[in-house]
Design an enzyme around this catalytic site. Structure first.
Site, PDB file in Angstrom:
ATOM      1  N   GLN A 159       1.282  -1.140  -0.194  1.00 21.75           N
ATOM      2  CA  GLN A 159      -0.001  -0.350   0.070  1.00 21.75           C
ATOM      3  C   GLN A 159       1.113   1.528  -0.308  1.00 21.75           C
ATOM      4  O   GLN A 159      -0.227   2.713  -0.048  1.00 21.75           O
ATOM      5  CB  GLN A 159      -1.091  -0.137   1.508  1.00 21.75           C
ATOM      6  CG  GLN A 159      -2.383  -1.240   1.550  1.00 21.75           C
ATOM      7  CD  GLN A 159      -2.437  -1.765   2.524  1.00 21.75           C
ATOM      8  OE1 GLN A 159      -3.304  -1.004   2.719  1.00 21.75           O
ATOM      9  NE2 GLN A 159      -1.768  -2.067   3.444  1.00 21.75           N
ATOM     10  N   VAL A 185       3.691   4.008  -1.715  1.00 29.64           N
ATOM     11  CA  VAL A 185       3.931   4.553  -2.894  1.00 29.64           C
ATOM     12  C   VAL A 185       5.301   5.060  -3.134  1.00 29.64           C
ATOM     13  O   VAL A 185       5.607   5.972  -3.212  1.00 29.64           O
ATOM     14  CB  VAL A 185       3.555   6.322  -3.204  1.00 29.64           C
ATOM     15  CG1 VAL A 185       1.512   5.365  -2.906  1.00 29.64           C
ATOM     16  CG2 VAL A 185       3.294   6.671  -1.843  1.00 29.64           C
ATOM     17  N   ASP A 186       6.171   4.766  -1.967  1.00 29.00           N
ATOM     18  CA  ASP A 186       7.833   5.251  -1.855  1.00 29.00           C
ATOM     19  C   ASP A 186       8.774   3.793  -2.463  1.00 29.00           C
ATOM     20  O   ASP A 186      10.023   4.816  -2.765  1.00 29.00           O
ATOM     21  CB  ASP A 186       8.170   5.087   0.152  1.00 29.00           C
ATOM     22  CG  ASP A 186       8.177   3.729   0.330  1.00 29.00           C
ATOM     23  OD1 ASP A 186       7.885   2.783  -0.079  1.00 29.00           O
ATOM     24  OD2 ASP A 186       7.878   3.464   2.085  1.00 29.00           O
ATOM     25  N   HIS A 246      -1.366   1.376  -4.487  1.00 23.14           N
ATOM     26  CA  HIS A 246      -1.603   3.196  -4.352  1.00 23.14           C
ATOM     27  C   HIS A 246      -1.004   3.639  -5.224  1.00 23.14           C
ATOM     28  O   HIS A 246      -0.858   5.128  -4.785  1.00 23.14           O
ATOM     29  CB  HIS A 246      -1.433   2.765  -3.346  1.00 23.14           C
ATOM     30  CG  HIS A 246      -2.348   2.595  -1.755  1.00 23.14           C
ATOM     31  ND1 HIS A 246      -3.244   2.951  -0.814  1.00 23.14           N
ATOM     32  CD2 HIS A 246      -3.871   1.862  -2.860  1.00 23.14           C
ATOM     33  CE1 HIS A 246      -4.093   2.419  -0.272  1.00 23.14           C
ATOM     34  NE2 HIS A 246      -4.452   1.774  -1.251  1.00 23.14           N
ATOM     35  N   CYS A 274       2.680  20.385 -17.017  1.00 19.08           N
ATOM     36  CA  CYS A 274       2.293  18.915 -18.002  1.00 19.08           C
ATOM     37  C   CYS A 274       3.134  20.214 -19.273  1.00 19.08           C
ATOM     38  O   CYS A 274       2.766  20.974 -19.572  1.00 19.08           O
ATOM     39  CB  CYS A 274       1.225  18.079 -18.379  1.00 19.08           C
ATOM     40  SG  CYS A 274       1.167  17.385 -20.399  1.00 19.08           S
ATOM     41  N   GLU A 321       0.535  -3.466  17.081  1.00 20.35           N
ATOM     42  CA  GLU A 321      -0.311  -3.561  18.319  1.00 20.35           C
ATOM     43  C   GLU A 321      -0.908  -4.267  17.066  1.00 20.35           C
ATOM     44  O   GLU A 321      -1.144  -4.399  16.050  1.00 20.35           O
ATOM     45  CB  GLU A 321      -1.286  -1.709  17.799  1.00 20.35           C
ATOM     46  CG  GLU A 321      -0.189  -0.840  18.483  1.00 20.35           C
ATOM     47  CD  GLU A 321      -0.405   0.014  18.383  1.00 20.35           C
ATOM     48  OE1 GLU A 321      -1.528   1.111  17.632  1.00 20.35           O
ATOM     49  OE2 GLU A 321       0.000   1.831  19.199  1.00 20.35           O
TER      50      GLU A 321
HETATM   51 ZN   LIG Z   1      -1.200  17.308 -19.998  1.00 22.18          ZN
END
Ligand SMILES: [Zn+2]
Length: 254
Positions: free
Chosen positions: A110, A112-113, A128, A158, A226
């Site tokens: 999960q 994103v690193d 993710h 962009c 935990e």
């Molecule tokens: Zn674009």
């Protein structure tokens, strides 16, 4: 049913090693934020630095990104600074070694690193998405392998249409990429063992993965600090110790 008493850690690790051997290579790992904390990346939940200042449900929510991408990028710049500095810890490295030895089939993360890939894991399903790539929401443009230092301006725009780019990660309010979901579901159903590491298992659909394994007759091994909703009803064995301590010990026992 689940054995989740604290018990003696070495015994539990030996039991975990036995589960892993019995899986005969058909072990699928599910990881979450907890595995990267030792690499300096704060988890969403729990009050640590970054998320005290930026509510993820505001800064990492798709609607607010569309309305005010500059605002999301205030958080993203700080988060990317943390992620770009982070290196894999012994837990990531142990999982990569288990894959190399044929004991781990897939990792569903999960996170994103990209720290699993940095540690050498090859078969990683990124539930993710990943911060390595940026995408344009208005045209098909994709910037692969983005690093902050490469940006001539922030937020990055962009080059095709001028819109502000978005990291190719699943924001709140966005769906899990269908391919990742399908692959993960298939892997979970076919696993003889699901090893859950550093995740509270309460974010769906990732939280369903251990249940899919269990329902298909597989075992579930949990390494968390935990108690979680998996502890007891789903997990066959839970080890309440840090993953960067347990996984290298587990590796030594194999
Ligand atoms: Zn674009």
């Amino acid at each position: 049913m689940g054995k989740s008493m604290i018990g003696s850690a070495p015994d539990k690790i030996a039991e975990a090693a036995a589960l892993l051997k019995a899986a005969g290579g058909r072990c699928v790992v599910l990881t979450g934020a907890g595995i990267s904390v030792a690499s300096g990346i704060p988890a969403f939940r729990g009050s640590q630095g970054l998320w005290d200042r930026y509510d993820p449900f505001v800064y990492a929510e798709i609607g607010s990104f569309r309305r005010q991408p500059e605002k999301s990028w205030e958080m993203l710049v700080e988060m990317l600074q943390v992620i770009e500095k982070a290196v894999p810890n012994p837990a990531h490295k142990a999982l990569a070694e288990l894959e190399k030895r044929g004991l781990v089939e897939r990792i569903i993360t999960q996170n994103v690193d990209s720290l699993h890939q940095a540690a050498g894991s090859r078969r990683v399903i990124e539930f993710h998405g990943s911060n390595r790539d940026l995408v344009c929401l208005d045209c098909a443009y994709r910037w692969a392998g983005f690093e902050l230092s490469q940006a001539s301006e922030l937020p990055p725009r962009c080059p095709e249409c001028g819109s502000i780019l978005k990291p190719d990660v699943v924001f709140f309010g966005e769906a899990i990429p269908p391919t990742a979901l399908e692959e993960a579901t298939r892997a979970a159903e076919n696993a003889r063992l699901m090893l859950v590491v550093g995740t509270s298992a309460n974010v769906y659909p990732a939280a369903d993965m251990p249940k899919l394994t269990k329902r298909a007759g597989g075992r579930v091994l949990e390494i968390n600090l935990e108690k979680t909703p998996l502890t007891g009803p789903v997990a066959d064995l839970t080890i309440f110790r840090p993953a960067d301590e347990v996984l290298p010990l587990l590796l030594e026992m194999l």
